[in-house]
Design an enzyme around this catalytic site. Structure first.
Site, PDB file in Angstrom:
ATOM      1  N   TYR A  48       0.852  -1.199   0.000  1.00  0.00           N
ATOM      2  CA  TYR A  48       0.000   0.000   0.000  1.00  0.00           C
ATOM      3  C   TYR A  48       0.887   1.248   0.000  1.00  0.00           C
ATOM      4  O   TYR A  48       1.084   1.872   1.062  1.00  0.00           O
ATOM      5  CB  TYR A  48      -0.916   0.006   1.221  1.00  0.00           C
ATOM      6  CG  TYR A  48      -1.742  -1.246   1.399  1.00  0.00           C
ATOM      7  CD1 TYR A  48      -2.852  -1.497   0.599  1.00  0.00           C
ATOM      8  CD2 TYR A  48      -1.406  -2.186   2.384  1.00  0.00           C
ATOM      9  CE1 TYR A  48      -3.613  -2.648   0.774  1.00  0.00           C
ATOM     10  CE2 TYR A  48      -2.161  -3.334   2.565  1.00  0.00           C
ATOM     11  CZ  TYR A  48      -3.266  -3.561   1.755  1.00  0.00           C
ATOM     12  OH  TYR A  48      -4.013  -4.703   1.933  1.00  0.00           O
ATOM     13  N   TRP A  54      -8.790   5.876   6.174  1.00  0.00           N
ATOM     14  CA  TRP A  54      -8.977   5.515   7.581  1.00  0.00           C
ATOM     15  C   TRP A  54      -7.682   5.008   8.190  1.00  0.00           C
ATOM     16  O   TRP A  54      -7.473   5.111   9.395  1.00  0.00           O
ATOM     17  CB  TRP A  54     -10.166   4.610   7.797  1.00  0.00           C
ATOM     18  CG  TRP A  54     -10.123   3.150   7.470  1.00  0.00           C
ATOM     19  CD1 TRP A  54      -9.459   2.532   6.463  1.00  0.00           C
ATOM     20  CD2 TRP A  54     -10.847   2.131   8.176  1.00  0.00           C
ATOM     21  NE1 TRP A  54      -9.718   1.188   6.485  1.00  0.00           N
ATOM     22  CE2 TRP A  54     -10.570   0.911   7.527  1.00  0.00           C
ATOM     23  CE3 TRP A  54     -11.706   2.117   9.268  1.00  0.00           C
ATOM     24  CZ2 TRP A  54     -11.112  -0.315   7.934  1.00  0.00           C
ATOM     25  CZ3 TRP A  54     -12.253   0.900   9.674  1.00  0.00           C
ATOM     26  CH2 TRP A  54     -11.953  -0.294   9.027  1.00  0.00           C
ATOM     27  N   ASP A  55      -6.766   4.511   7.360  1.00  0.00           N
ATOM     28  CA  ASP A  55      -5.435   4.184   7.867  1.00  0.00           C
ATOM     29  C   ASP A  55      -4.788   5.417   8.479  1.00  0.00           C
ATOM     30  O   ASP A  55      -4.202   5.352   9.569  1.00  0.00           O
ATOM     31  CB  ASP A  55      -4.546   3.654   6.742  1.00  0.00           C
ATOM     32  CG  ASP A  55      -4.977   2.300   6.218  1.00  0.00           C
ATOM     33  OD1 ASP A  55      -4.299   1.306   6.512  1.00  0.00           O
ATOM     34  OD2 ASP A  55      -5.999   2.241   5.514  1.00  0.00           O
ATOM     35  N   GLY A 191     -14.099  -0.514   4.464  1.00  0.00           N
ATOM     36  CA  GLY A 191     -12.778  -0.903   4.918  1.00  0.00           C
ATOM     37  C   GLY A 191     -12.612  -2.399   5.094  1.00  0.00           C
ATOM     38  O   GLY A 191     -11.491  -2.894   5.127  1.00  0.00           O
ATOM     39  N   ASP A 193     -12.991  -5.004   3.109  1.00  0.00           N
ATOM     40  CA  ASP A 193     -13.199  -5.154   1.670  1.00  0.00           C
ATOM     41  C   ASP A 193     -13.832  -6.468   1.232  1.00  0.00           C
ATOM     42  O   ASP A 193     -14.713  -6.493   0.381  1.00  0.00           O
ATOM     43  CB  ASP A 193     -11.854  -5.024   0.938  1.00  0.00           C
ATOM     44  CG  ASP A 193     -11.084  -3.777   1.305  1.00  0.00           C
ATOM     45  OD1 ASP A 193     -11.401  -3.148   2.316  1.00  0.00           O
ATOM     46  OD2 ASP A 193     -10.149  -3.442   0.578  1.00  0.00           O
ATOM     47  N   TYR A 376      -8.405 -12.369   3.592  1.00  0.00           N
ATOM     48  CA  TYR A 376      -8.743 -10.963   3.848  1.00  0.00           C
ATOM     49  C   TYR A 376     -10.193 -10.752   4.276  1.00  0.00           C
ATOM     50  O   TYR A 376     -11.118 -10.884   3.489  1.00  0.00           O
ATOM     51  CB  TYR A 376      -8.473 -10.267   2.523  1.00  0.00           C
ATOM     52  CG  TYR A 376      -8.160  -8.802   2.516  1.00  0.00           C
ATOM     53  CD1 TYR A 376      -7.045  -8.300   3.153  1.00  0.00           C
ATOM     54  CD2 TYR A 376      -8.957  -7.930   1.791  1.00  0.00           C
ATOM     55  CE1 TYR A 376      -6.732  -6.953   3.080  1.00  0.00           C
ATOM     56  CE2 TYR A 376      -8.654  -6.587   1.708  1.00  0.00           C
ATOM     57  CZ  TYR A 376      -7.542  -6.105   2.363  1.00  0.00           C
ATOM     58  OH  TYR A 376      -7.242  -4.777   2.283  1.00  0.00           O
ATOM     59  N   GLU A 420      -0.431  -7.048   9.158  1.00  0.00           N
ATOM     60  CA  GLU A 420      -1.674  -6.414   8.716  1.00  0.00           C
ATOM     61  C   GLU A 420      -2.863  -7.073   9.405  1.00  0.00           C
ATOM     62  O   GLU A 420      -3.775  -6.403   9.892  1.00  0.00           O
ATOM     63  CB  GLU A 420      -1.778  -6.538   7.200  1.00  0.00           C
ATOM     64  CG  GLU A 420      -2.981  -5.862   6.591  1.00  0.00           C
ATOM     65  CD  GLU A 420      -3.030  -6.032   5.068  1.00  0.00           C
ATOM     66  OE1 GLU A 420      -3.959  -5.469   4.457  1.00  0.00           O
ATOM     67  OE2 GLU A 420      -2.151  -6.711   4.499  1.00  0.00           O
TER      68      GLU A 420
END
Length: 455
Positions: A48, A54-55, A191, A193, A376, A420
């Site tokens: 990224y 929002w990160d 967010g 995803d 994810y 992550e």
């Protein structure tokens, strides 16, 4: 050298907690310093390489413990890319990064051209979608870290009108259900995803031709951790259709009211009330907005049988019968009815979400038909949702539970290399490492273990 070898002997006593925390604190600080670009912080140097919305809010919350001024800059850089209609884009692109380093890249979104009617910046390329509104909460916490420096720079006075416009966009243009809640129009917006909550609404979407795009995420992440090609094709189709409409907020094939997004909007409205009071504006308008949103959240998305909040598909009009961590995040909302709080606590500690081996909270029900421990948002545990839930537990005086979750967070951040996200059973890191918000929120929990609720 002898001392170092002796320190690594298996039979030696464990490192004292204070020393372990200091090592963890230094590691988290190193991640944030490495990921700093001069104006903002990338979530990851590889996967990224731009600024994410929002990160950056979560990162600013951690950065305030290292440099309140840098934390202010983080938010100011993001808000500097705000569109005239109020939206804060989910990516602000760094022009120095090659186009092939990330997809969808600036030449896909074409924000300055396709978004011109909506007021996209002419000189900054961004995406055209948004992410959850954590920003006002982050701004208030950053201000509190050094009120004198904040006042000297006029930080709150400068961000307040931008944050107000951002919330106005969500509560007006994005009130697609007409009941007061903000809707998301793409799975990337909440967010989370790749959540199974989107499988039903996405089934209506024809995927884009695989030959029309190249997935850069698979260059840096394992395919088993990432969305499938079919799902990614649907994401691309939705984004392209939105772009080709000039980013107009009507006629969406995918439109969902998400409980986590709206819970964060409520908490940020309360934060805006504090910012308004500090800058001489009227806090009442934000407090009233927060109460209206809370009433709508409960009436629209609470499901007593499930014991948690659910998403609502606005195209079908029905609640999505999938249990995700998004339905637990509303614990951060002040003033929920007692019976709802009790049910949320029971669900949190029940078989659907509690991963006993790690003490973390799965992103999707461990008992769910679509559960995947590595893919994810389809089961792995995430650090930002743990931080939010721990904050909600403190709000509702479940301090012992909050402390257990905090300890699990810190232990897993340490052993996973600030991953992550992690396997909820083993704590093994998945996705990328040295992840920005994992490091930032680690720093926050080490520094402020008993956060005050913002209301």
């Amino acid at each position: 050298m002898t001392a170092l070898l002796m320190a690594n002997r298996p039979l030696d006593p464990p490192v004292p907690a204070a020393a372990a925390d200091l090592t963890l604190r230094r590691g988290a600080a190193r991640v944030l310093l490495r990921n700093w670009t001069g104006a903002s912080t990338v979530p990851s140097r590889t996967l990224y390489p731009h600024q994410w919305s929002w990160d950056s809010a979560f990162i600013a919350i951690g950065l305030r413990h290292l440099s309140p001024r840098r934390a202010q800059r983080e938010l100011e850089t993001l808000l500097g890319a705000q569109w005239d209609d109020g939206r804060v884009p989910h990516i602000v692109f760094n022009p120095a990064v090659p186009l092939g380093a990330y997809f969808p890249s600036p030449d896909f979104w074409r924000s300055s051209q396709a978004g011109a009617a909506a007021g996209a910046p002419a000189a900054i390329e961004t995406s055209g979608i948004v992410q959850p509104p954590v920003h006002a909460l982050a701004a208030w916490l950053v201000h509190e870290a050094d009120p004198a420096e904040s006042a000297r720079r006029g930080f709150l006075a400068r961000v307040y009108p931008r944050l107000t416009a951002w919330h106005r966009y969500l509560t007006s243009a994005r009130d697609l259900g007409g009941a007061g809640l903000a809707a998301v129009v793409h799975p990337w917006e909440p967010g989370m995803d790749n959540s199974p909550c989107w499988d039903g609404p996405l089934a209506r979407i024809a995927p884009a031709d695989p030959s029309s795009f190249r997935r850069a995420d698979l260059d840096h992440g394992h395919a088993d951790d990432r969305p499938t090609d079919v799902d990614y094709g649907r994401y691309v189709r939705l984004a392209a259709d939105y772009r080709d409409s000039g980013y107009a907020d009507d006629g969406h094939a995918f439109a969902v009211e998400d409980p986590s997004v709206n819970a964060l909007l409520i908490v940020s409205e309360y934060a805006l009330a504090r910012i308004a009071r500090a800058t001489g504006a009227d806090p009442l308008v934000h407090e009233q907005s927060a109460q209206r949103l809370t009433d709508a959240l409960v009436s629209r998305l609470w499901d007593a049988e499930a014991g948690q909040f659910l998403c609502r598909d606005l195209v079908s009009g029905r609640l999505v019968q999938e249990r995700s961590v998004a339905g637990l995040v509303p614990l951060i909302v002040p003033g929920l009815p007692d019976d709802i709080v009790r049910s949320l606590l029971d669900t949190l500690d029940g078989p659907h979400f509690r991963a006993d081996d790690t003490g973390l909270v799965a992103s999707y029900a461990l008992t769910g038909h679509a559960f995947d421990r590595t893919r994810y948002w389809r089961g792995p545990a995430w650090f930002n949702t743990a931080w939010l839930i721990a904050r909600g537990l403190r709000l509702y005086r479940a301090d012992d539970r909050a402390e257990r979750l905090r300890a699990a967070f810190l232990d897993t951040a340490r052993t996973s290399g600030f991953a992550e996200y992690v396997d909820p059973f083993t704590g093994d890191g998945r996705g990328t490492r040295d992840f920005g918000w994992t490091a930032a929120l680690t720093l926050d929990l080490l520094t402020t273990p008993h956060p005050e609720a913002v209301r």
